[in-house]
Design a protein around this motif. Structure first.
Motif, mmCIF file in Angstrom:
data_model
loop_
_atom_site.group_PDB
_atom_site.id
_atom_site.type_symbol
_atom_site.label_atom_id
_atom_site.label_comp_id
_atom_site.label_asym_id
_atom_site.label_seq_id
_atom_site.Cartn_x
_atom_site.Cartn_y
_atom_site.Cartn_z
ATOM 1 N N GLN A 148 0.869 -1.166 0.000
ATOM 2 C CA GLN A 148 0.000 0.000 0.000
ATOM 3 C C GLN A 148 0.909 1.220 0.000
ATOM 4 O O GLN A 148 1.708 1.393 0.916
ATOM 5 N N GLN B 149 -0.265 4.361 -0.383
ATOM 6 C CA GLN B 149 -1.043 5.550 -0.042
ATOM 7 C C GLN B 149 -2.204 5.109 0.840
ATOM 8 O O GLN B 149 -2.849 4.098 0.567
ATOM 9 N N GLN B 150 -2.449 5.884 1.912
ATOM 10 C CA GLN B 150 -3.482 5.493 2.870
ATOM 11 C C GLN B 150 -4.893 5.823 2.377
ATOM 12 O O GLN B 150 -5.746 4.958 2.313
ATOM 13 N N ARG B 151 -5.112 7.109 2.011
ATOM 14 C CA ARG B 151 -6.463 7.521 1.696
ATOM 15 C C ARG B 151 -6.504 8.425 0.485
ATOM 16 O O ARG B 151 -5.928 9.495 0.533
ATOM 17 N N PRO B 152 -7.124 7.919 -0.591
ATOM 18 C CA PRO B 152 -7.769 6.594 -0.709
ATOM 19 C C PRO B 152 -6.730 5.487 -0.791
ATOM 20 O O PRO B 152 -5.636 5.727 -1.301
ATOM 21 N N PRO B 153 -7.058 4.296 -0.330
ATOM 22 C CA PRO B 153 -6.085 3.203 -0.350
ATOM 23 C C PRO B 153 -5.657 2.843 -1.761
ATOM 24 O O PRO B 153 -6.497 2.627 -2.632
ATOM 25 N N ARG B 154 -4.363 2.839 -1.986
ATOM 26 C CA ARG B 154 -3.813 2.492 -3.300
ATOM 27 C C ARG B 154 -2.663 1.518 -3.117
ATOM 28 O O ARG B 154 -1.902 1.628 -2.154
#
Lengths: 118, 118
Positions: A78, A80-85
């Motif tokens: 992952q 990136q946290q938000r949005p999850p990528r």
DNA sequence: TCAGTAACTTTAAAAATGAAAGTTTGTTAA
DNA sequence: TTAACAAACTTTCATTTTTAAAGTTACTGA
């Protein structure tokens, strides 16, 4: 009674201990090496793979990514946290599939017409 | 309207002009390269292939042999009239698949446990 | 004439694939 | 503040492929 050495449950192989057969047990289908090719080319996200020229069905893609992750050919992270990528990357084991793909590309260029030269 | 260059009907490829994809269109399954391996090892008859350690289903074997013959990877010849007996042999195009199998064997030996070393 | 072998073909069930729609989590434009 | 959009999947169901098993054809040798 089956000996341990001949029992695929106890070992890694499904059909025989032949290295060719073992490789095909993992990679022998129409899509798995397409995903590896994309990874070698630097593509890394689910949509990168999905948008490739071959139009891999999304359920097949998801299954292959899981299989390759389980086989330690790639890792999923992952980024990136938000949005999850998420992004996918080849392990050394995965990068070392390059000679197989190279040999395929070479053979295709030599013998199959209408193939893009690489 | 589809351009000729993008139309798999007019060309050889089914999914994309990528050489990897083209190779997989022909060879991308669990059994085709097992047959090629046997041919490279000098096996040549239907029963040679059938009696290999992987136990290929006989209808799959028959279909693959026809496909590879059609693709000019191998030839089929009758070497005896009565009873009729046939043998299969790789063409130059077929023999040149060896580097692909070599790369697979190498990778398997390097990364898959319980594989027979070659 | 009867069992045996090579080289397949046929059949039916099981598994894999493919196309399409749906889900979740969030962002951005109106 | 709501609607549209996007990434990253999951689910569903029809179609295709694979598999196991039995059957076929042509012939040989006992």
């Amino acid at each position: 009674m089956k000996s341990t050495a001949d029992n695929p449950e106890k070992n890694q192989w499904k059909r025989s201990p032949c290295p060719i057969a073992c490789t095909l047990d993992l990679l022998g289908d129409k899509w798995t090496l397409i995903v590896v090719r994309d990874l070698l080319m630097g593509r890394s996200t689910y949509s990168d793979f999905q948008n490739g020229p071959e139009n891999i069905p999304t359920n097949i893609l998801a299954e292959r990514l899981k299989r390759l992750e389980h086989a330690e050919v790639l890792t999923r992270e992952q980024y990136q946290q938000r949005p999850p990528r998420y992004s996918y990357h080849l392990t050394p084991k995965g990068k070392d599939l390059a000679p197989i793909l190279k040999a395929m590309a070479r053979w295709s260029n030599d013998y199959l017409p209408y193939t893009v030269k690489v």
